[in-house]
Enzyme design. Structure first.
Site, mmCIF file in Angstrom:
data_model
loop_
_atom_site.group_PDB
_atom_site.id
_atom_site.type_symbol
_atom_site.label_atom_id
_atom_site.label_comp_id
_atom_site.label_asym_id
_atom_site.label_seq_id
_atom_site.Cartn_x
_atom_site.Cartn_y
_atom_site.Cartn_z
ATOM 1 N N SER A 192 0.833 -1.217 0.000
ATOM 2 C CA SER A 192 0.000 0.000 0.000
ATOM 3 C C SER A 192 0.867 1.266 0.000
ATOM 4 O O SER A 192 0.574 2.231 -0.722
ATOM 5 C CB SER A 192 -0.971 0.006 1.184
ATOM 6 O OG SER A 192 -0.298 -0.239 2.392
ATOM 7 N N HIS B 163 5.974 -12.677 8.209
ATOM 8 C CA HIS B 163 6.122 -11.310 7.706
ATOM 9 C C HIS B 163 7.294 -11.241 6.743
ATOM 10 O O HIS B 163 8.272 -11.984 6.895
ATOM 11 C CB HIS B 163 6.345 -10.314 8.859
ATOM 12 C CG HIS B 163 6.026 -8.914 8.461
ATOM 13 N ND1 HIS B 163 6.951 -8.093 7.880
ATOM 14 C CD2 HIS B 163 4.868 -8.205 8.516
ATOM 15 C CE1 HIS B 163 6.380 -6.933 7.605
ATOM 16 N NE2 HIS B 163 5.107 -6.978 7.969
ATOM 17 N N ARG C 280 2.861 -4.286 16.959
ATOM 18 C CA ARG C 280 1.463 -3.872 16.756
ATOM 19 C C ARG C 280 0.528 -4.962 17.265
ATOM 20 O O ARG C 280 -0.578 -4.696 17.724
ATOM 21 C CB ARG C 280 1.217 -3.590 15.260
ATOM 22 C CG ARG C 280 2.126 -2.500 14.696
ATOM 23 C CD ARG C 280 1.992 -2.371 13.195
ATOM 24 N NE ARG C 280 2.349 -3.599 12.500
ATOM 25 C CZ ARG C 280 2.199 -3.794 11.191
ATOM 26 N NH1 ARG C 280 1.689 -2.838 10.438
ATOM 27 N NH2 ARG C 280 2.556 -4.943 10.625
ATOM 28 N N ASP D 225 -2.128 -8.460 11.917
ATOM 29 C CA ASP D 225 -3.449 -8.957 11.526
ATOM 30 C C ASP D 225 -3.935 -10.117 12.390
ATOM 31 O O ASP D 225 -5.116 -10.452 12.361
ATOM 32 C CB ASP D 225 -3.430 -9.376 10.061
ATOM 33 C CG ASP D 225 -3.201 -8.179 9.148
ATOM 34 O OD1 ASP D 225 -3.735 -7.114 9.455
ATOM 35 O OD2 ASP D 225 -2.471 -8.319 8.161
HETATM 36 N N1 HAX Z 1 1.945 -20.093 7.161
HETATM 37 C C1 HAX Z 1 2.464 -21.030 6.333
HETATM 38 N N2 HAX Z 1 3.480 -20.805 5.490
HETATM 39 C C2 HAX Z 1 4.022 -19.578 5.518
HETATM 40 C C3 HAX Z 1 3.577 -18.573 6.377
HETATM 41 C C4 HAX Z 1 2.480 -18.846 7.217
HETATM 42 N N3 HAX Z 1 1.949 -17.936 8.016
HETATM 43 N N4 HAX Z 1 4.316 -17.471 6.175
HETATM 44 C C5 HAX Z 1 5.202 -17.786 5.208
HETATM 45 N N5 HAX Z 1 5.010 -19.059 4.809
HETATM 46 C C6 HAX Z 1 5.686 -19.748 3.710
HETATM 47 C C7 HAX Z 1 5.496 -18.951 2.439
HETATM 48 O O1 HAX Z 1 4.236 -19.230 1.834
HETATM 49 C C8 HAX Z 1 6.669 -19.408 1.611
HETATM 50 O O2 HAX Z 1 6.353 -20.679 1.064
HETATM 51 P P1 HAX Z 1 6.810 -21.064 -0.428
HETATM 52 O O3 HAX Z 1 8.310 -21.076 -0.370
HETATM 53 O O4 HAX Z 1 6.192 -22.389 -0.646
HETATM 54 O O5 HAX Z 1 6.291 -19.981 -1.345
HETATM 55 C C9 HAX Z 1 7.748 -19.608 2.679
HETATM 56 O O6 HAX Z 1 7.071 -19.748 3.933
HETATM 57 C C10 HAX Z 1 8.714 -18.438 2.795
HETATM 58 O O7 HAX Z 1 7.970 -17.248 2.985
HETATM 59 P P2 HAX Z 1 8.582 -16.013 3.808
HETATM 60 O O8 HAX Z 1 9.812 -15.557 3.069
HETATM 61 O O9 HAX Z 1 8.732 -16.373 5.236
HETATM 62 O O10 HAX Z 1 7.428 -14.939 3.717
HETATM 63 P P3 HAX Z 1 7.091 -13.946 2.525
HETATM 64 O O11 HAX Z 1 7.915 -12.728 2.687
HETATM 65 O O12 HAX Z 1 7.137 -14.620 1.205
HETATM 66 O O13 HAX Z 1 5.561 -13.625 2.814
HETATM 67 C C11 HAX Z 1 3.676 -13.129 4.175
HETATM 68 C C12 HAX Z 1 5.168 -12.863 3.927
HETATM 69 C C13 HAX Z 1 3.206 -12.179 5.257
HETATM 70 C C14 HAX Z 1 2.896 -12.876 2.901
HETATM 71 C C15 HAX Z 1 3.532 -14.602 4.632
HETATM 72 O O14 HAX Z 1 4.192 -14.786 5.854
HETATM 73 C C16 HAX Z 1 2.090 -15.031 4.745
HETATM 74 O O15 HAX Z 1 1.492 -15.450 3.739
HETATM 75 N N6 HAX Z 1 1.475 -14.937 5.985
HETATM 76 C C17 HAX Z 1 0.085 -15.229 6.165
HETATM 77 C C18 HAX Z 1 -0.774 -14.085 5.640
HETATM 78 C C19 HAX Z 1 -0.614 -12.843 6.513
HETATM 79 O O16 HAX Z 1 -0.639 -12.924 7.728
HETATM 80 N N7 HAX Z 1 -0.484 -11.663 5.875
HETATM 81 C C20 HAX Z 1 -0.409 -10.381 6.573
HETATM 82 C C21 HAX Z 1 0.978 -9.810 6.643
HETATM 83 C C22 HAX Z 1 1.019 -8.486 7.385
HETATM 84 C C23 HAX Z 1 0.601 -7.375 6.477
HETATM 85 O O17 HAX Z 1 1.263 -6.971 5.542
HETATM 86 N N8 HAX Z 1 -0.551 -6.862 6.702
HETATM 87 O O18 HAX Z 1 -1.002 -5.925 5.893
#
Ligand code: HAX
Length: 434
Positions: free
Chosen positions: A240, A316, A325, A371
């Protein structure tokens, strides 16, 4: 000129001089290198943006203008008897870098009051949209519709020097920010509460007025203030903030830029995650006729992971510890809703999920993010419409991203335009380096 704008104007020469010296004397210094994995991996960790408004330390979490969340909550002025600080004071801090005095706050409250009236055509537009449109699409449409109000566009078309760009950007940003609580609450009451909008009360501050227009009693005013402050900024690289900034570099005005940022916030990996958390927790609770035990939760977490889904609210892109937060909201919940059933499950998940994510071995950060906690508090106070949570996130996010694009104009931010390469070119670079 308002006192806040005057204060900002005083800071401009020093900032411009600092940046121009840095670029002139050290413009060729390398900060980072880009790897092929980063190009395909969402540019994770690539140091290529600058902002002084907030900094996200992977181990410590966010600092707003150098202050941690507990420091902001302690130092920012609050209304008499209030638990949480004024949102307006937080905007003052993000914009100027200084903690406002009580007198400063009075001026900012007045400035917001003077700018808060939402044009009737915005309500007409919202009413013309299908009632089942997602509230984020309504919110974004309302913001972009107000683009006709842009002072920047009028001044730009009339001809102004680059040095002055920040001034109408300030006007647009504050005009827009002051209207967001009413637009958000209007969408909520129109869509979910039988079309019963509540008129704005000019005597109330940003957070308290939002709670009033939502039709929810104290302490919802406190959680509104906290929620908007916590969601305001998370440095520049999140979707964002980065989108708002990127669009603004084309000299698009604050309305176009912020609407674009909102559209990015609406994605499930970003702002939409807060509703996913509650949906996921309640899905488990609905399957059981008792409060789930730790063992039930462990099984549910593993089942979710084994079915190829992520645990919402955990992980994250930058943080490597519990999100402060999350902690601030947890402290609020411990004080105000310790016996809430969903809160008890959310608390238990805090103990259960991290060891499982570590064992699972994929997520770089096994700890909860912002979140993981916001939905449970909203639900407790009666905001049970998940889809609306991201709209509130958007109101808060506006405080940071609008401050950022004002500073972009102050510092003469250039049009953002990175270079792309074809897959074949990258393969060739890889071959030459292997
Ligand atoms: N549960 C299961 N697997 C997870 C995970 C979780 N909560 N968080 C990361 N992973 C996985 C990823 O899917 C990724 O798998 P692949 O290699 O198969 O693609 C692997 O672990 C490595 O990911 P990462 O490097 O640790 O995390 P990213 O930077 O790629 O992604 C995310 C960060 C926040 C998107 C991710 O942790 C996620 O999907 N979390 C759940 C959704 C969530 O809570 N989103 C809100 C984030 C906060 C925010 O920005 N709010 O606005």
């Amino acid at each position: 000129m308002s006192k806040l704008k005057q204060k900002l104007a005083e800071k401009i020469p020093a900032s411009r001089e600092r940046i121009s010296k840095l670029v002139k004397n050290h413009g060729k210094v390398k900060v980072d290198e880009v790897t092929i994995a980063q190009i395909y991996g969402g540019m994770r960790g690539l140091k290529s943006l600058s902002t002084d408004i907030s900094y996200l330390d992977p181990e410590e979490g966010i600092r707003f203008r150098g202050y941690t969340i507990p420091e902001c909550l302690e130092k920012l002025p609050r209304a008499e008897g209030a638990e949480m600080p004024y949102v307006e004071g937080h905007f003052y801090l993000l914009l100027t870098g200084d903690i406002p005095t009580q007198e400063d706050i009075e001026d900012v409250l007045e400035e917001f009051r003077a700018r808060r009236r939402v044009p009737q055509y915005v309500f007409d537009l919202l009413r013309a949209m299908p009632r089942d449109a997602h509230p984020m699409s309504m919110f974004s449409a309302a913001v972009v519709a107000m683009q006709r109000e842009s002072v920047f566009v009028k001044r730009y078309n009339a001809g102004m020097t680059k040095m002055d760009y920040w001034d109408p950007m300030y006007e647009d940003a504050v005009n827009l920010l002051a209207k967001l609580p009413e637009i958000a609450a209007y969408i909520y009451r129109m869509k979910y509460k039988g079309d019963t909008p509540i008129a704005s009360d000019p005597n109330l501050d940003f957070g308290a007025n939002f709670a009033h227009m939502m039709g929810i009693d104290h302490p919802y005013d406190e959680i509104s203030r906290l929620y908007f402050i916590l969601h305001s900024d998370h440095e520049s690289g999140n979707v964002s903030a980065h989108t708002t900034h990127l669009v603004a570099t084309a000299l698009s005005d604050a309305y176009y830029s912020f609407a674009a940022g909102l559209n990015g916030l609406a994605g499930p990996l970003h702002g939409l995650a807060n509703q996913e958390v509650l949906r996921w927790v309640q899905n488990l609770m609905s399957k059981m006729d008792k409060t789930p035990t730790r063992e039930d939760l462990k099984k549910y977490v593993w089942d979710t992971l084994n079915s190829g889904q992520v645990i919402p609210g955990y992980g994250h892109a930058v943080l490597r510890k519990t999100d402060p937060r999350y902690t601030a909201q947890r402290e609020f919940a411990l004080k105000h809703l310790p016996d809430d059933d969903i809160f008890k499950v959310v608390s238990m998940l805090y103990e259960v999920v991290p060891p499982i994510l570590k064992e699972h071995g994929k997520a770089k950060n096994p700890w909860p993010n912002v979140d993981a906690h916001s939905g449970v508090i909203q639900w407790h106070y009666g905001v049970k419409e998940y889809d609306f949570y991201t709209v509130m996130f958007g109101v808060g996010r506006a405080i940071g991203v609008l401050s950022n694009i004002i500073w972009d104009r102050i510092n003469g931010q250039a049009l953002e335009r990175p270079k792309s390469l074809t897959t074949a070119m990258l393969e060739e670079i890889a071959r030459q380096n292997s």
